[in-house]
Design an enzyme around this catalytic site. Structure first.
Site, mmCIF file in Angstrom:
data_model
loop_
_atom_site.group_PDB
_atom_site.id
_atom_site.type_symbol
_atom_site.label_atom_id
_atom_site.label_comp_id
_atom_site.label_asym_id
_atom_site.label_seq_id
_atom_site.Cartn_x
_atom_site.Cartn_y
_atom_site.Cartn_z
ATOM 1 N N LYS A 70 -68.173 -71.853 5.270
ATOM 2 C CA LYS A 70 -68.377 -71.674 6.706
ATOM 3 C C LYS A 70 -69.130 -70.394 7.078
ATOM 4 C CE LYS A 70 -64.529 -74.480 8.374
ATOM 5 N NZ LYS A 70 -63.336 -74.531 9.243
ATOM 6 N N ASP A 106 -64.541 -76.430 15.901
ATOM 7 C CA ASP A 106 -63.134 -76.030 16.018
ATOM 8 C C ASP A 106 -62.974 -75.196 17.292
ATOM 9 O OD1 ASP A 106 -62.034 -77.239 13.749
ATOM 10 O OD2 ASP A 106 -62.564 -75.552 12.468
ATOM 11 N N SER A 130 -53.829 -64.548 11.837
ATOM 12 C CA SER A 130 -55.072 -63.779 11.970
ATOM 13 C C SER A 130 -56.158 -64.277 11.024
ATOM 14 C CB SER A 130 -54.806 -62.288 11.702
ATOM 15 O OG SER A 130 -54.296 -62.086 10.389
#
Length: 290
Positions: A70, A106, A130
């Site tokens: 990603k 997302d 996180s």
């Protein structure tokens, strides 16, 4: 009727370390329902630059991107849409005649889900976690105008950094913290070692207005199940998965299916044959928390 595969068929694909079936089944089912001359296929690769070069050179219309690609894919693209810039992460590539643009659906899915729920941006929230998905949630909330929130994360590197990036508070432990909007973006409640863990204490759940759990497997975590018994508004990880896949579909085809068509495709994608896809999604989710 969907046309048979031929020379004019447009290819969409996904790249992941551990390819699954959810995306393939969801997209291909919608192609059938809408009679679109597309086909979707999942792939993996050990050579990301070559794979992205292939997307460009072969005219692949769209490419979903999963862990661990990603962030690594960003330098290989021609530009980033606002959704990807917001979190410096790409999960969707759109090829417009050789020009590759990265998106993050997302982020788009979380924004859409929260906006649909009608939660006022003045609502304070507590977000546990996180990792990568926590970043998408925090960025989406910031983009919607949520100004009062606290990131709760034991990781003293990623926790404070995430909070600082979006102007929120941070603390390592939940302590006595409570808020009307509670969000779990940790593996607590996920099928596996922590499946019985409750992301927030009972008293905090009873006092909240909305419970949002990004965990998608199981569809109802202990946190959501407890919130349901208290009559709270629920936002689910399962809905995030479907919405992010839908936004990919729209980016690739320019067609927005009806709600009934989306529900049909999602049910098909969740069937027994695609359980492996949810396991992979869970694996990716855990990896994003590190």
């Amino acid at each position: 009727m969907k046309p048979p595969i031929g020379r004019d068929t447009r290819l969409c694909m996904s790249l992941a370390a551990r390819p699954g079936n959810f995306g393939s089944r969801f997209h291909n089912r919608l192609y059938e329902l809408l009679s679109l001359d597309y086909v979707y296929k999942a792939f993996t690769t050990t050579d990301l630059p070559a794979a992205i070069g292939g997307v460009r050179a072969l005219g692949v219309r769209g490419c979903a991107v999963s862990m661990p690609f990603k962030e690594a894919v960003i330098p290989l693209l021609d530009g980033l849409a606002a959704s990807a810039k917001a979190i410096d992460s790409v999960n969707t590539i759109v090829n417009d005649e050789g020009v590759l643009t990265g998106y993050n659906t997302d982020y788009l899915a979380v924004r859409e889900l929260v906006a649909r729920a009608g939660i006022a941006p003045a609502t304070p929230f507590v977000l546990r976690g996180s990792g990568g998905m926590a970043k998408a949630v925090a960025a989406a909330l910031k983009g919607l105008g949520f100004g009062h929130g606290c990131i709760v994360a034991r990781n003293t590197a990623t926790g404070p950094a995430l909070a600082a990036a979006y102007g929120y508070a941070w603390q390592a432990e939940l302590g006595g913290l409570s808020a009307p909007l509670l969000i779990n973006v940790t593996p607590m409640g996920m099928r596996g070692p922590e499946e019985n863990a409750l992301a927030f204490p009972e008293d905090r759940i009873a006092a909240c207005e909305t419970a949002f759990d990004v965990v998608a497997m199981p569809a109802e975590t202990p946190f959501l199940a407890r919130a349901r018994t208290h009559g709270k508004r629920l936002l689910t990880g399962d809905a995030v998965i479907v919405l992010q896949a839908l936004e990919q579909f729209v980016l690739y085809t320019g067609v927005r299916p009806s709600n009934d068509q989306v529900a049909t495709a999602a049910a098909f994608a969740r069937s027994a044959a695609s359980c492996r896809a949810l396991e992979i999604r869970a694996y990716e989710f855990r990896e994003q928390q590190t």
